[in-house]
Motif scaffolding. Sequence first.
Motif, mmCIF file in Angstrom:
data_model
loop_
_atom_site.group_PDB
_atom_site.id
_atom_site.type_symbol
_atom_site.label_atom_id
_atom_site.label_comp_id
_atom_site.label_asym_id
_atom_site.label_seq_id
_atom_site.Cartn_x
_atom_site.Cartn_y
_atom_site.Cartn_z
ATOM 1 N N ILE A 3 0.837 -1.191 0.000
ATOM 2 C CA ILE A 3 0.000 0.000 0.000
ATOM 3 C C ILE A 3 0.880 1.252 0.000
ATOM 4 N N GLY A 4 0.541 2.148 -0.891
ATOM 5 C CA GLY A 4 1.280 3.402 -0.950
ATOM 6 C C GLY A 4 2.515 3.344 -1.820
ATOM 7 N N ARG A 5 2.835 2.175 -2.340
ATOM 8 C CA ARG A 5 4.017 2.087 -3.177
ATOM 9 C C ARG A 5 3.601 2.149 -4.643
ATOM 10 N N ASN A 6 4.587 1.967 -5.501
ATOM 11 C CA ASN A 6 4.343 2.037 -6.931
ATOM 12 C C ASN A 6 3.983 0.672 -7.503
ATOM 13 N N VAL A 7 3.461 0.699 -8.713
ATOM 14 C CA VAL A 7 3.219 -0.570 -9.404
ATOM 15 C C VAL A 7 4.525 -1.341 -9.527
ATOM 16 N N ALA A 8 5.574 -0.598 -9.860
ATOM 17 C CA ALA A 8 6.859 -1.258 -10.066
ATOM 18 C C ALA A 8 7.363 -1.879 -8.778
ATOM 19 N N ASP A 9 7.037 -1.264 -7.650
ATOM 20 C CA ASP A 9 7.480 -1.822 -6.373
ATOM 21 C C ASP A 9 6.751 -3.109 -6.054
ATOM 22 N N VAL A 10 5.492 -3.159 -6.458
ATOM 23 C CA VAL A 10 4.690 -4.331 -6.100
ATOM 24 C C VAL A 10 5.318 -5.596 -6.641
ATOM 25 N N VAL A 11 5.735 -5.544 -7.904
ATOM 26 C CA VAL A 11 6.284 -6.769 -8.463
ATOM 27 C C VAL A 11 7.608 -7.114 -7.790
ATOM 28 N N VAL A 12 8.341 -6.098 -7.397
ATOM 29 C CA VAL A 12 9.610 -6.368 -6.728
ATOM 30 C C VAL A 12 9.369 -6.943 -5.334
ATOM 31 N N ILE A 13 8.409 -6.363 -4.623
ATOM 32 C CA ILE A 13 8.099 -6.876 -3.286
ATOM 33 C C ILE A 13 7.596 -8.310 -3.390
ATOM 34 N N LEU A 14 6.706 -8.522 -4.331
ATOM 35 C CA LEU A 14 6.188 -9.878 -4.509
ATOM 36 C C LEU A 14 7.326 -10.835 -4.849
ATOM 37 N N GLY A 15 8.226 -10.375 -5.707
ATOM 38 C CA GLY A 15 9.358 -11.224 -6.057
ATOM 39 C C GLY A 15 10.223 -11.535 -4.859
ATOM 40 N N SER A 16 10.387 -10.555 -3.976
ATOM 41 C CA SER A 16 11.280 -10.779 -2.841
ATOM 42 C C SER A 16 10.626 -11.658 -1.787
ATOM 43 N N ILE A 17 9.311 -11.753 -1.813
ATOM 44 C CA ILE A 17 8.646 -12.624 -0.842
ATOM 45 C C ILE A 17 8.817 -14.081 -1.249
ATOM 46 N N ASP A 18 9.000 -14.302 -2.527
ATOM 47 C CA ASP A 18 9.287 -15.644 -3.011
ATOM 48 C C ASP A 18 8.116 -16.581 -2.789
ATOM 49 N N ILE A 19 7.155 -16.499 -3.655
ATOM 50 C CA ILE A 19 6.034 -17.419 -3.542
ATOM 51 C C ILE A 19 6.066 -18.403 -4.695
ATOM 52 N N VAL A 20 5.521 -19.547 -4.454
ATOM 53 C CA VAL A 20 5.285 -20.501 -5.523
ATOM 54 C C VAL A 20 3.833 -20.916 -5.408
ATOM 55 N N MET A 21 3.117 -20.754 -6.476
ATOM 56 C CA MET A 21 1.670 -20.921 -6.367
ATOM 57 C C MET A 21 1.275 -22.352 -6.039
ATOM 58 N N GLY A 22 2.079 -23.305 -6.451
ATOM 59 C CA GLY A 22 1.770 -24.693 -6.129
ATOM 60 C C GLY A 22 1.635 -24.883 -4.634
ATOM 61 N N GLU A 23 2.375 -24.076 -3.906
ATOM 62 C CA GLU A 23 2.361 -24.189 -2.471
ATOM 63 C C GLU A 23 1.275 -23.302 -1.867
ATOM 64 N N VAL A 24 1.085 -22.149 -2.445
ATOM 65 C CA VAL A 24 0.091 -21.231 -1.900
ATOM 66 C C VAL A 24 -1.311 -21.829 -2.023
ATOM 67 N N ASP A 25 -1.597 -22.359 -3.183
ATOM 68 C CA ASP A 25 -2.954 -22.851 -3.424
ATOM 69 C C ASP A 25 -3.107 -24.337 -3.105
ATOM 70 N N ARG A 26 -2.028 -25.029 -3.180
ATOM 71 C CA ARG A 26 -1.997 -26.489 -2.984
ATOM 72 C C ARG A 26 -2.984 -27.199 -3.894
#
Lengths: 166, 213, 203, 123, 385, 394, 210, 103
Positions: free
Chosen positions: E362-385
């Motif tokens: 919240i409050g960041r840029n679109v460009a930041d969102v993808v970077v933040i998401l990238g740094s959180i390191d998610i894999v959807m196979g695990e998130v959604d199972r």
Amino acid sequence: MTATFLILAAITIAGTVAAMAMRNLVHCVLALTLGFAGLAALYLQLGAQFVGLTQVLVYVGAVAILAVFVIMMTQKPAQTTESIFSSFWLTGSLIAALVFAVLGWAIYSSRLTSAIVSPHVEAAVRPIGDALMHRFVLPLEIMGLLLTAALIGAVVVAIQEKRGSA
Amino acid sequence: MDEQLKTELRKQGIVATTLQELYNWGRKNSLWPLNFGLACCAIEMIAASMARYDMARFGAEVFRPSPRQADLMIVAGTVTKKMAPQVVRLYNQMAEPKYVISMGACAISGGPFKQGYNVLKGIDRYIPVDVYIPGCPPRPEALIDALMALQKLIDHQPLTGADRPRHLRADAPSEFIVPGFGAHDLEPSQNPEVWNAPLVNISLAGTDDAGKH
Amino acid sequence: MFGEGILKGLAETARNFLGSYVSKKRLTTVQYPEERLPQIEAYRNFPFLVYDGEDWQQGLRCVSCFICEKECPPKCIFIEKSTDKKPDAVGKPQFYPTVFNIDVSVCMSCQICVEVCPFDAIKMDTDFELSTDNRFSGLLWDKKHLAKSNEHYHKIHPTEAAVVDAQLAAERAKVAAKAKAAAEAKPAAAPATPPPVPAATEK
Amino acid sequence: MTNSPYFPVLVLLAAGVGFAIAPLALAWIWAWKFSPRKPGPSKNAIYECGLESAGDAWIQFHPGYYLYAIIFLVFDVEAVFLLPFAVAFTGLTFAAGMAMLVFLLLLVEGLVWAYQKQVLVWS
Amino acid sequence: MIAATEPIRILPKSRADGGEGQFLEVSMGPQHPSTHGVFRMDVVLDGERIVKLKPVFGYLHRNHEKIAEHETYLGSMPYTDRLDYFCSLTNNWAYALAVEKLAGIQVPERAEYIRIITAELTRFQNHAALIGFLTQDMGASGTPLMYAFRERETILDLFESLTGARMMCNYMRFGGCRVDLPAGWLDHAKKFVATLPRFLDEFERLLASNEILMARTQGVGVLSKELAVNAGVTGPVLRASGVNYDVRKVDKYGIYDRFAFKIPMGEHGDTYDRYMVRLLEMRESLNILNQALKDIPEGPIVDPKTRIRGFKPKPGEAYGRIEAPKGELGFYLVSDGTSNPYRYRVRPPSLMNLTVLEQLCIGRNVADVVVILGSIDIVMGEVDR
Amino acid sequence: MHSAIQQADQIFVALQHRVAGYLPVKFQSIADVILSVIAIVLVFAFLFAVTTVLERKGLGRIQNRYGPNRVGPAGFFQPLADGVKSLTKEDLVPRAADQAVHFMAPVLLVIAAFLAYAVLPVGRNMVLADLNAGVLFFFAVGTLVELAVFMAGWSSRNKYSLLGAMRAIAQMISYEVPLVLASIVVIMAAGSLSTVSIVNMQTGYSGIWPHWFVLTPWGFAGFNLFMIAATAESNRSPFDLPEGESEIIAGYYIEYSGFKFALFFLGEYLGMFATSGLAITLFLGGWAAPFSFLTWIPSYLWFFAKLLLMIAIFIWIRGTLPRLRMDQLMNFAWQFMLPMTLINVFAAGVWHFMPGGVIRWLVCAVLLIVPAVLLSRGLKQGKKFEARTYRFAE
Amino acid sequence: MTLENIKSEVEAKVPGCALEIVANPSPSGQHSLRIDPAHAVAIAAFMRDAEHLRFDYCSNVTGIDWPGKEISEKVKVKKLVDGVEQEVEEVRKSQTVGHLEVVYHLYSMEKKHGPVILRMRTEDRAEKVHLPSLTSVWQSADFQEREIFDLYGVVFDGHPDLRRILMWDGFKDHPMRKDYVEPDDYEYEPTAHDEVLERARQHRTVMGAQ
Amino acid sequence: MSSLTSYLLVSALIFSIGLAGALTRRSAILVLIGIELMLNAANLNFIAFWRYGPNPQALTGVMFAIFSIGIAAAEAAVGLGIVLAVYRHSKTTELDQMNSMKG
């Protein structure tokens, strides 16, 4: 009066008419750029290369973009179906037609217009620069002042909400 | 038929053939995949475009993120029912000619997850698939193999005639119904226009498999 | 702070660019259809049925015990058992599968069928160039498609196959000895001895 | 007309138009002759990551861009005045240079003001 | 039939004062180049600034847990490979650990060593690939990703020659591992691990001091200690926020207490810290790998008492967890005494780490969102199972 | 100069006159022009094709792989295949889009990109139109690109494309002023806006060293600033935000398919060549040889060699750097580029009014370096971007 | 810090709460604490904030479905048979009320201990499926509680954003429940197994009717 | 008709078009654009008079045009800024409504 002139004049006038008559504001601005470009071409044809290119640089490159920005920032989500012309459009167009009639009459009847065509001249950039730095130094500085004032004024007018949000 | 007309016709034939060859050559060597991965197989798809396997050699490394500019949809991974409408829509939004590679068990049939309530049992229920690669996940080489199989397929497509490919026929559809979310399942649960698989062999069930267990 | 980091990065990419012309380490591409990496022995893709000898139908090791079918996590194996028996690899009369289908469009290459098979009848193949344009005719493999010779097995997994062969030979010898002993005792009973299949009792 | 210095530019313009239009025309002919266009409701919908696009993209935009446009405009005009000065520069006196400096400083003053107002900080 | 996916209306179309311009509602994903799979963020933009962000997932909900209730305990093992498909071996381990807890199985020493070797190799390749993807999200045209995958391919070769598969290893068994190390594997691994520091140096030279990368990551997506703990964030993301919590140290599962290694900690909790903590963790992984490869003893690789088939643990329940590359991966199993688990639950680190995404963006840029998401390191196979 | 060398140098000019000479006198000048226009269009379109494949191969090499190498000899027919594919691909226009504007945008972009070549001297006597205000013409035409990009993004009526268009305009207007101001130093030295005379100013040699403007402090600074601005103007990495794949998918051309999309690519690359060409003309001596003893190599070869070098640098940078963020990009433009270019103009003025010698160099360098350091400090806005040290827990 | 200690401590600090230790017979030895929904938030907050407990980290939140079982027992009933009162043995079938259970696994990052397992039950599986949400105590429960709501149908009161998380919004069922009926989408199965085959046959009859 | 006349006529036409637009359009933005057009028409006059005037070497017309362009730009910036400000106040760019929402 050459074919080039006719074509350019036609483009210019078509552009300006379209700019004033189209419904979609963005289309108006795009048509306007065509008109500006036509005018620039007319300048070039008249030998004022610098002015012509400046016209493109400033009007197409900056003023049109500015107008586009303002349109983007004020546009309505839904297109209005009501008339794009104001309620006193009839009066307005009558006045404009009258003005054109008067101007046309004046131009047509003026004796100035029969002046002799001078040989091909071109406004080279260097003399413009010289003139700017000598004869027109004072207007230049005033121009600078004006531009600064415009900058500050326009920003102050537009800035208001920026502070609110920040 | 006089001689002149014959040569004329032959000439046209040659023109048509060279045109067809050029067309197929261009299409097959410029397969730009849609930048779109679903699950595990997507990683192998990425691996296939990486240094060791380098799909770029075939001119297929231009992963376009927008379906408008992509030619090839590699359905790499499990298509869930929640995702299926999006996949179909993306396929629909691609410009013709477009191809689909169904990569991996899940995309073909639901694979190991086909017993799941939210897993689509094969993307070919909604969109036509050109090449299937089995494997869970298939090796990157297998994807390249499939790409070459697709190239071969394209190479044999005639430009005119009755057996010309779907995208050249005016009457063949270019988009397919996007399933909607129902209360229990997707609606419809398959698209009969595309999905023409044999019905299950009921006789199998009818046979006395008492000896089976 | 004024671009050294950028310059360092540029130097690194330049090194890789130039290195790609001289060093194999910096040009790791294996040009797949022509060049291939050496086959890794352990690699597995899809199961196949091993048969011994020349005739694939006679030599099939599978005795249709249904263990693999039951244990297969995605349930991609389908077996139908024969009503008659014929001698298996060891020489004991066994049932054989009349239908043995594997739907490789479902198979997840987990190798559990291989692990649970008490007869070393099902093994993992290494072929991966299986692209097809028809999932029904191309990816539902029947017995004929699945049957591969023991030589093939030796070719793709030499170490493992050698171990299996040794085990089988030992077992065969044991059975032969037993049969011999049984033949000496009561000649008619020996062939009917069921194989020691733990799962068969569970079924 | 052909003596005009702009004639080559005009020809280039025509060539540019031709270069842009010709392949589009060719593509159009191809589509007409062989590969029919098949528009459809879902195909010609707006793309939005595979979802149906909700809401219009033509919305009223954030006005932050406008400030940059204003400053750009002013400095564009400034550049227009700077160009003839630059051309004439070699023949100019020190005083002329000073005059230009004053002109520049006036504009820089606006720039500095904008700095201080934090206008030039992208939000 | 319900009309297809209407994005959730989060906010009115324009703000109350109306002066600042309307909000733009955009859905990023499920098909988006940098959502790491089929992830969707319903984003409300004010210009380029994020006003509201709602993560939407389930696009890869493959019913792993439901399927596992119908599978035998062993039958679920290959499915765990497909949870976090980058790190099948750590998934295997976590599941094996939970079952071992449930049934009280001991693991032989050699198998523990093999588990640690494979797990640390997995961690290495996961982090390398992640950093590649992160820079990809920042717009580097794939070069770091290619370098990461170059090394990853070699690690996958090691996996393949050990387990038979590149990604879906299905290697670990309750009470040990499936097969022993093939001949020459250890030497090969030692040799390869010895080259990895050079790769890390190259990686660091390429990016770590890059000004653009620093500007893009430092101070972006700052995750406070308190929020991180409360939101159950684990793994490198948690440690980048300065919380010293590593299941390898806390639970000392396996034989991690035999190895000397350190836990890198961030201070700022921003994207750069998350990036650097991973880089440093890779070095520590190499440290562990060197020790393990040196000390690995001979011996059996699987507890002889365990059965492959007919495995029926006593009724009861167990929760087993390990430090997977992405964070704490836990398996919660409830047994009713049959050969199928009554309840099988995965505690995926990616999902938990996503909890804070909204607050970070919240409050960041679109460009930041993808970077933040990238740094959180998610894999959807695990998130959604 | 030997006549053979001269002939080699002027071979294309001579050829042009020879071909035109076959025509009646009345049409000769027209033929001349048409021939050069054809040459320009073909050469740069060809260069575009070659560059796309070189870029893909170069990126491949940077990334330890081959890149396209199967289509035709060493993969050099790849662009041809892509072209054929694009030509025969279906042309999709979203229903909600503004059809006419949607169509005009790529066309306008290509026109604008081509027009810029009118004033680029690609060799001795090889310029299409030696305009009095050539540099100004270049910039004026460049503004059309902004318009084209806006038209593309706006008419698609796609949220991402609109974001991309807004980004593109904001970026382009922000870097246009630095672009113009960075070139003013050269105009001050050359005393002309004509590209031909600017190149002519740089054709001399002191010893073996050329009189390129880049070899002065202000020229060097101007060149760097110009190149940064040019990179941003042509939307190349690390300034490729308007089409930032990872953020806004494909940016303003997201809804374009078929050859219209190819035209965007074409326009973008042509724009890149044109700005590179202008940088060469302004700072790197145009078609002049870098050393006096190399003047025997034909002038056009030098121009294209320099152009290819610039392209290589663009590719190299693209293969290495991540992308900037929008605010960083804008702040960089207004808080660093603009003041620096103004200071550079001032430095060039000082250079002019000072006597030659080492002292002039020193003063000029100090005038440029000190503000650069200060401004880059200011850019960080109190935030310190630096490599950090990390603590370890046992 | 045994479970008994925690229990008594909580009972002292949160008046009126009912706690119960649920033994776990498996070798894992992870016993759990059943808490009553009415005081759940208070108990959770105490567990999180108490100085020596500090269970600041809620690792795992899980739902479990325990459907009602049919219990048949033989009862002797006195009945009038043919006018004579006789004692007749009768099989009486009763249905236990099933319930949904939610399990929380707690650890402490500060003290590095754990796990402590909390469980809560709903009253039944149909109507009274409300439980208090612990998201206000641990944010990590947010998505997991949503997931339980989605897959099991437990309604968490006080949850900030209780929507379906994995399935789509219009979905009607709770698929992780044991009695969930899968949608009929088995048109084709190359390797049919009994149950699948049965489904396919049913499908065929349904489809065939059309 | 001489050349100068035709230029002047074009200029007059543009001026009238601009005037008509400024007087009849409801959108404040277009009114401003109309005014810009009128300024441009004046510029064309300057250039035409310079070109066909008695003393083209003096460059007066050109200088006038350049300054005029600068002023027009400044006018556009401020004018459009005002439109934006008014819009923020009254949520419209339509002049009629602006009037009606006075105060």
